[in-house]
Write a protein that holds these residues in place. Structure first.
Motif, PDB file in Angstrom:
ATOM      1  N   THR A   1      17.235   0.173  23.863  1.00  0.00           N
ATOM      2  CA  THR A   1      16.698   0.831  22.578  1.00  0.00           C
ATOM      3  C   THR A   1      17.199   1.013  20.675  1.00  0.00           C
ATOM      4  N   ALA A   2      18.430   1.492  21.327  1.00  0.00           N
ATOM      5  CA  ALA A   2      19.874   1.961  19.785  1.00  0.00           C
ATOM      6  C   ALA A   2      20.538   0.230  19.733  1.00  0.00           C
ATOM      7  N   ILE A   3      20.215  -1.082  21.008  1.00  0.00           N
ATOM      8  CA  ILE A   3      20.871  -1.337  20.740  1.00  0.00           C
ATOM      9  C   ILE A   3      20.221  -3.054  19.919  1.00  0.00           C
ATOM     10  N   ILE A   4      18.740  -2.788  20.358  1.00  0.00           N
ATOM     11  CA  ILE A   4      17.822  -3.205  19.512  1.00  0.00           C
ATOM     12  C   ILE A   4      17.415  -2.852  17.774  1.00  0.00           C
ATOM     13  N   LEU A   5      17.614  -2.264  18.120  1.00  0.00           N
ATOM     14  CA  LEU A   5      17.669  -1.597  16.305  1.00  0.00           C
ATOM     15  C   LEU A   5      18.521  -1.520  15.986  1.00  0.00           C
ATOM     16  N   ILE A   6      20.247  -1.774  16.002  1.00  0.00           N
ATOM     17  CA  ILE A   6      21.188  -2.886  15.459  1.00  0.00           C
ATOM     18  C   ILE A   6      21.047  -3.966  15.361  1.00  0.00           C
ATOM     19  N   THR A   7      20.777  -4.210  16.022  1.00  0.00           N
ATOM     20  CA  THR A   7      20.819  -5.892  16.107  1.00  0.00           C
ATOM     21  C   THR A   7      19.167  -6.048  14.955  1.00  0.00           C
ATOM     22  N   ILE A   8      18.769  -5.944  15.300  1.00  0.00           N
ATOM     23  CA  ILE A   8      17.075  -5.798  13.921  1.00  0.00           C
ATOM     24  C   ILE A   8      17.535  -5.294  12.772  1.00  0.00           C
ATOM     25  N   GLY A   9      18.618  -4.822  12.855  1.00  0.00           N
ATOM     26  CA  GLY A   9      19.258  -3.861  11.244  1.00  0.00           C
ATOM     27  C   GLY A   9      19.984  -5.108  10.603  1.00  0.00           C
ATOM     28  N   SER A  10      20.904  -5.667  11.872  1.00  0.00           N
ATOM     29  CA  SER A  10      22.499  -6.362  10.953  1.00  0.00           C
ATOM     30  C   SER A  10      21.308  -7.572  11.641  1.00  0.00           C
ATOM     31  N   ALA A  11      20.343  -8.315  11.598  1.00  0.00           N
ATOM     32  CA  ALA A  11      19.602  -9.122  11.089  1.00  0.00           C
ATOM     33  C   ALA A  11      18.760  -9.126   9.226  1.00  0.00           C
ATOM     34  N   LYS A  12      18.243  -8.476   9.604  1.00  0.00           N
ATOM     35  CA  LYS A  12      17.082  -7.901   8.000  1.00  0.00           C
ATOM     36  C   LYS A  12      18.419  -7.533   7.357  1.00  0.00           C
ATOM     37  N   ALA A  13      19.549  -7.257   7.374  1.00  0.00           N
ATOM     38  CA  ALA A  13      20.822  -7.406   6.935  1.00  0.00           C
ATOM     39  C   ALA A  13      20.826  -8.442   5.555  1.00  0.00           C
ATOM     40  N   LYS A  14      20.756  -9.368   6.928  1.00  0.00           N
ATOM     41  CA  LYS A  14      21.244 -11.130   6.343  1.00  0.00           C
ATOM     42  C   LYS A  14      20.412 -11.548   5.321  1.00  0.00           C
ATOM     43  N   LYS A  15      19.446 -11.082   5.897  1.00  0.00           N
ATOM     44  CA  LYS A  15      17.864 -12.168   5.268  1.00  0.00           C
ATOM     45  C   LYS A  15      17.804 -11.456   3.458  1.00  0.00           C
ATOM     46  N   GLN A  16      18.552  -9.759   3.304  1.00  0.00           N
ATOM     47  CA  GLN A  16      18.170  -8.977   2.078  1.00  0.00           C
ATOM     48  C   GLN A  16      18.442 -10.025   0.698  1.00  0.00           C
ATOM     49  N   THR A  17      18.389 -10.354  -0.177  1.00  0.00           N
ATOM     50  CA  THR A  17      18.416 -10.892  -1.165  1.00  0.00           C
ATOM     51  C   THR A  17      19.898 -10.120  -1.978  1.00  0.00           C
ATOM     52  N   THR A  18      19.383  -8.605  -2.278  1.00  0.00           N
ATOM     53  CA  THR A  18      20.769  -7.794  -3.099  1.00  0.00           C
ATOM     54  C   THR A  18      21.281  -7.341  -2.318  1.00  0.00           C
ATOM     55  N   ASP A  19      22.687  -7.063  -3.020  1.00  0.00           N
ATOM     56  CA  ASP A  19      24.024  -6.532  -1.681  1.00  0.00           C
ATOM     57  C   ASP A  19      23.772  -4.742  -1.659  1.00  0.00           C
ATOM     58  N   ASN A  20      22.766  -4.259  -2.845  1.00  0.00           N
ATOM     59  CA  ASN A  20      22.422  -3.334  -2.761  1.00  0.00           C
ATOM     60  C   ASN A  20      20.877  -3.278  -1.072  1.00  0.00           C
ATOM     61  N   GLN A  21      20.370  -4.105  -0.822  1.00  0.00           N
ATOM     62  CA  GLN A  21      19.480  -3.952  -0.080  1.00  0.00           C
ATOM     63  C   GLN A  21      19.789  -4.207   1.406  1.00  0.00           C
TER      64      GLN A  21
ATOM     65  N   ALA B   1      22.454   0.643   6.283  1.00  0.00           N
ATOM     66  CA  ALA B   1      22.530   1.820   6.730  1.00  0.00           C
ATOM     67  C   ALA B   1      21.702   2.732   7.878  1.00  0.00           C
ATOM     68  N   ILE B   2      20.473   1.951   6.964  1.00  0.00           N
ATOM     69  CA  ILE B   2      19.436   2.921   8.072  1.00  0.00           C
ATOM     70  C   ILE B   2      19.412   2.429   9.406  1.00  0.00           C
ATOM     71  N   TRP B   3      19.063   1.374  10.035  1.00  0.00           N
ATOM     72  CA  TRP B   3      18.901   0.917  10.621  1.00  0.00           C
ATOM     73  C   TRP B   3      20.500   1.127  11.823  1.00  0.00           C
ATOM     74  N   PHE B   4      21.345   1.277  11.878  1.00  0.00           N
ATOM     75  CA  PHE B   4      22.980   1.652  12.485  1.00  0.00           C
ATOM     76  C   PHE B   4      22.874   2.906  12.515  1.00  0.00           C
ATOM     77  N   THR B   5      22.147   3.512  11.684  1.00  0.00           N
ATOM     78  CA  THR B   5      22.254   5.153  11.870  1.00  0.00           C
ATOM     79  C   THR B   5      21.666   5.959  12.758  1.00  0.00           C
ATOM     80  N   ILE B   6      20.651   5.427  12.969  1.00  0.00           N
ATOM     81  CA  ILE B   6      19.449   5.344  13.538  1.00  0.00           C
ATOM     82  C   ILE B   6      20.310   4.778  15.356  1.00  0.00           C
ATOM     83  N   GLY B   7      20.640   4.045  15.526  1.00  0.00           N
ATOM     84  CA  GLY B   7      21.614   3.296  16.802  1.00  0.00           C
ATOM     85  C   GLY B   7      21.911   4.568  16.915  1.00  0.00           C
ATOM     86  N   LEU B   8      22.565   4.674  15.810  1.00  0.00           N
ATOM     87  CA  LEU B   8      23.891   5.725  16.463  1.00  0.00           C
ATOM     88  C   LEU B   8      23.204   7.146  16.732  1.00  0.00           C
TER      89      LEU B   8
END
Length: 154
Positions: free
Chosen positions: A98-118, A124-131
């Motif tokens: 579950t944690a690795i899935i959360l980290i992977t989703i967070g990584s994939a979603k981050a790549k798709k974001q259009t702004t640096d802040n996003q 920050a959010i997905w990796f923290t939950i995974g941790l």
């Protein structure tokens, strides 16, 4: 071979935790300080995901050769009532996947974001939950429920 893989898995957890902490600190700093998402930030994200996936593969390998898991799978009715055997037979692996899935989703979603802040916010959010999931599922040496050494010899 089992003892070596077990020791390696135990040692690699520290690399997983360290890389996650570096990624999370970098992400929160970038998010709250409105920093530019750089190649270095992207590299940190990628390295963290690679380390986490490596740990998962080693953990799955360990799962299928573990005498504890073997006992759990072949004596389920009795084993499910034993806290330590149940932890390694089902709880640890479920939470870590579950944690690795959360980290992977967070990584994939981050790549798709259009702004640096996003990008920073998503990591920050997905990796923290995974941790947090990982921290709750490691058999810490100080845990009253299931205890294993912090470092295993090779």
């Amino acid at each position: 071979m089992y003892q070596f893989i077990l020791a390696f898995h135990s040692l690699l957890r520290w690399l997983v935790l360290t890389s996650l902490l570096v990624s999370i600190i970098t992400a929160y700093r970038g998010w709250f300080q409105y920093k530019t998402y750089s190649k270095r930030d992207n590299l940190i994200r990628m390295i963290t995901v690679i380390i986490a996936h490596t740990q998962l593969v080693i953990g799955l390998w360990l799962y299928f050769i573990s005498p504890i898991v073997n006992y759990f799978l072949h004596n389920f009715k009795d084993a499910v009532h034993n806290r330590q055997i149940r932890f390694f037979g089902i709880e640890h692996i479920t939470m870590m996947i579950t944690a690795i899935i959360l980290i992977t989703i967070g990584s994939a979603k981050a790549k798709k974001q259009t702004t640096d802040n996003q990008k920073f916010k998503t990591i920050a959010i997905w990796f923290t939950i995974g941790l947090l999931v990982i921290l709750s599922s490691i058999p810490w040496s100080f845990s009253p429920l299931i205890s294993r050494p912090l470092f295993r010899p090779f």
